[in-house]
Design a protein around this motif. Structure first.
Motif, PDB file in Angstrom:
ATOM      1  N   THR A 123      11.167  45.037  50.075  1.00 17.14           N
ATOM      2  CA  THR A 123      10.988  45.579  48.728  1.00 17.14           C
ATOM      3  C   THR A 123      11.866  44.785  47.767  1.00 17.14           C
ATOM      4  O   THR A 123      13.065  44.639  47.995  1.00 17.14           O
ATOM      5  CB  THR A 123      11.401  47.064  48.688  1.00 17.14           C
ATOM      6  OG1 THR A 123      10.495  47.810  49.511  1.00 17.14           O
ATOM      7  CG2 THR A 123      11.358  47.608  47.266  1.00 17.14           C
ATOM      8  N   PRO A 124      11.299  44.247  46.694  1.00 17.53           N
ATOM      9  CA  PRO A 124      12.120  43.492  45.737  1.00 17.53           C
ATOM     10  C   PRO A 124      13.004  44.440  44.935  1.00 17.53           C
ATOM     11  O   PRO A 124      12.708  45.634  44.814  1.00 17.53           O
ATOM     12  CB  PRO A 124      11.070  42.832  44.838  1.00 17.53           C
ATOM     13  CG  PRO A 124       9.917  43.796  44.870  1.00 17.53           C
ATOM     14  CD  PRO A 124       9.892  44.368  46.255  1.00 17.53           C
ATOM     15  N   ASN A 125      14.096  43.907  44.398  1.00 11.86           N
ATOM     16  CA  ASN A 125      14.858  44.744  43.473  1.00 11.86           C
ATOM     17  C   ASN A 125      14.198  44.681  42.093  1.00 11.86           C
ATOM     18  O   ASN A 125      13.351  43.828  41.831  1.00 11.86           O
ATOM     19  CB  ASN A 125      16.336  44.324  43.427  1.00 11.86           C
ATOM     20  CG  ASN A 125      16.521  42.871  43.031  1.00 11.86           C
ATOM     21  OD1 ASN A 125      15.933  42.406  42.058  1.00 11.86           O
ATOM     22  ND2 ASN A 125      17.343  42.142  43.789  1.00 11.86           N
ATOM     23  N   ARG A 126      14.581  45.582  41.230  1.00 14.50           N
ATOM     24  CA  ARG A 126      13.932  45.672  39.919  1.00 14.50           C
ATOM     25  C   ARG A 126      14.153  44.400  39.105  1.00 14.50           C
ATOM     26  O   ARG A 126      13.291  44.005  38.323  1.00 14.50           O
ATOM     27  CB  ARG A 126      14.455  46.894  39.154  1.00 14.50           C
ATOM     28  CG  ARG A 126      13.889  48.211  39.667  1.00 14.50           C
ATOM     29  CD  ARG A 126      14.508  49.389  38.934  1.00 14.50           C
ATOM     30  NE  ARG A 126      14.189  49.408  37.530  1.00 14.50           N
ATOM     31  CZ  ARG A 126      13.148  50.039  36.996  1.00 14.50           C
ATOM     32  NH1 ARG A 126      12.299  50.701  37.778  1.00 14.50           N
ATOM     33  NH2 ARG A 126      12.938  50.033  35.696  1.00 14.50           N
ATOM     34  N   GLU A 127      15.292  43.749  39.277  1.00 11.90           N
ATOM     35  CA  GLU A 127      15.550  42.523  38.528  1.00 11.90           C
ATOM     36  C   GLU A 127      14.580  41.418  38.953  1.00 11.90           C
ATOM     37  O   GLU A 127      14.125  40.631  38.113  1.00 11.90           O
ATOM     38  CB  GLU A 127      16.991  42.061  38.750  1.00 11.90           C
ATOM     39  CG  GLU A 127      17.399  40.852  37.923  1.00 11.90           C
ATOM     40  CD  GLU A 127      17.227  41.065  36.417  1.00 11.90           C
ATOM     41  OE1 GLU A 127      16.828  40.103  35.731  1.00 11.90           O
ATOM     42  OE2 GLU A 127      17.473  42.185  35.931  1.00 11.90           O
TER      43      GLU A 127
END
Length: 283
Positions: free
Chosen positions: A49-53
């Motif tokens: 899962t990617p981070n929001r940034e």
């Protein structure tokens, strides 16, 4: 009216200096790719899962009309088989929120072990995700393609959710034995599922695997040109992803598919002009 086309990734070693400038920082590669294609498969999210940034960086590199079909993490679809994943799913949807309208669909690619008996579980899972996104499902169990009752069970579960069934068309690829290392690798790994061309929603999604020979790839996708043309004339907005075993020319081939359809549907919006891979000179 718009046709979205793209590839399985937005960066590939063989594209450097051809389709993407080289050297090019990782945080600029999606911007360059998005000048070639107006959609991409979000396969990277299958592994983490990617981070929001990171998602915000993807948004900054693309305009709001660009589309990502974002794959759910394998922890959800494969490791836990859609069971006890509410927290993971919520975290994932929160992480991709910065992408906004660029998220064309959240994509559940299910393992071959996922069969007709598991369809109720899928329905409950998708219902629990809420209405903030559209959803799309790819299945690989033979029963969904060979047994009309199994297919009907799946479509009946997806229809109330306005969720799409994504076909991965590998029929052209498997017509004759592999002739390269990349084709031999794909031969061992890619699913052999029958051709399916029905759309469930107004935003159908197709994954097409050709051969490393470009002309064989183009010849093989001609039936899809007919299907996609028909969808556009029905008012649907299709998305088509072009794969080859080595993906060396995938961006060019995706544009060529768009050109083939646009020759049938002249009012179709044109793709963007690609960013040059090499600096412009005065001479």
């Amino acid at each position: 009216m718009r046709l979205h086309v793209g590839c399985a990734m937005w960066s590939h070693r063989s594209w450097q200096g051809r389709f993407l400038a080289h050297p090019l920082p990782a945080h600029e590669r999606l911007r360059s790719y998005a000048s070639w294609c107006n959609a991409v498969e979000g396969n990277t999210t299958f592994y983490a899962t990617p981070n929001r940034e990171t998602a915000l960086s993807w948004a900054r590199q693309t305009d709001p009309g660009f589309r990502l079909v974002v794959k759910l993490p394998k922890t959800i679809t494969h490791d836990r088989c859609l069971t006890d994943v509410d927290d993971i799913a919520r975290s994932f949807l929160d992480a991709i929120e910065p992408l906004g309208p660029r998220v064309h669909a959240v994509w559940a690619q299910l393992p071959a072990a996922f069969g007709p008996a598991d369809v109720p579980l899928l329905g409950r899972f998708l219902s629990g995700l809420g209405t903030g996104h559209r959803y799309a499902v790819e299945v690989r169990h033979p029963a969904f393609f060979e047994n009309p009752r199994a297919a009907s069970l799946l479509t009946s579960a997806l229809a109330p959710l306005d969720a799409e069934w994504i076909p991965f068309d590998t029929t052209v690829f498997f017509r004759s034995p592999p002739t390269s290392d990349a084709e031999r690798d794909a031969w061992a790994k890619k699913p052999r599922t029958p051709l399916r061309t029905a759309a469930l929603t107004d935003r159908p999604i197709v994954r097409y695997l050709g051969r490393d020979d470009a002309e064989r790839t183009v010849e093989g996708w001609q039936p899809w040109v007919d299907v996609v043309t028909g969808w556009l004339r029905e008012g649907r907005s299709p998305t088509v992803f072009i794969h080859t075993p080595d993906n060396a020319d995938a961006p060019l081939l995706a544009r060529r598919f768009h050109d083939d359809v646009r020759a049938r549907v002249p009012e179709l919006e044109a793709l963007p002009t690609p960013i040059p891979a090499e600096p412009l000179t005065l001479f």
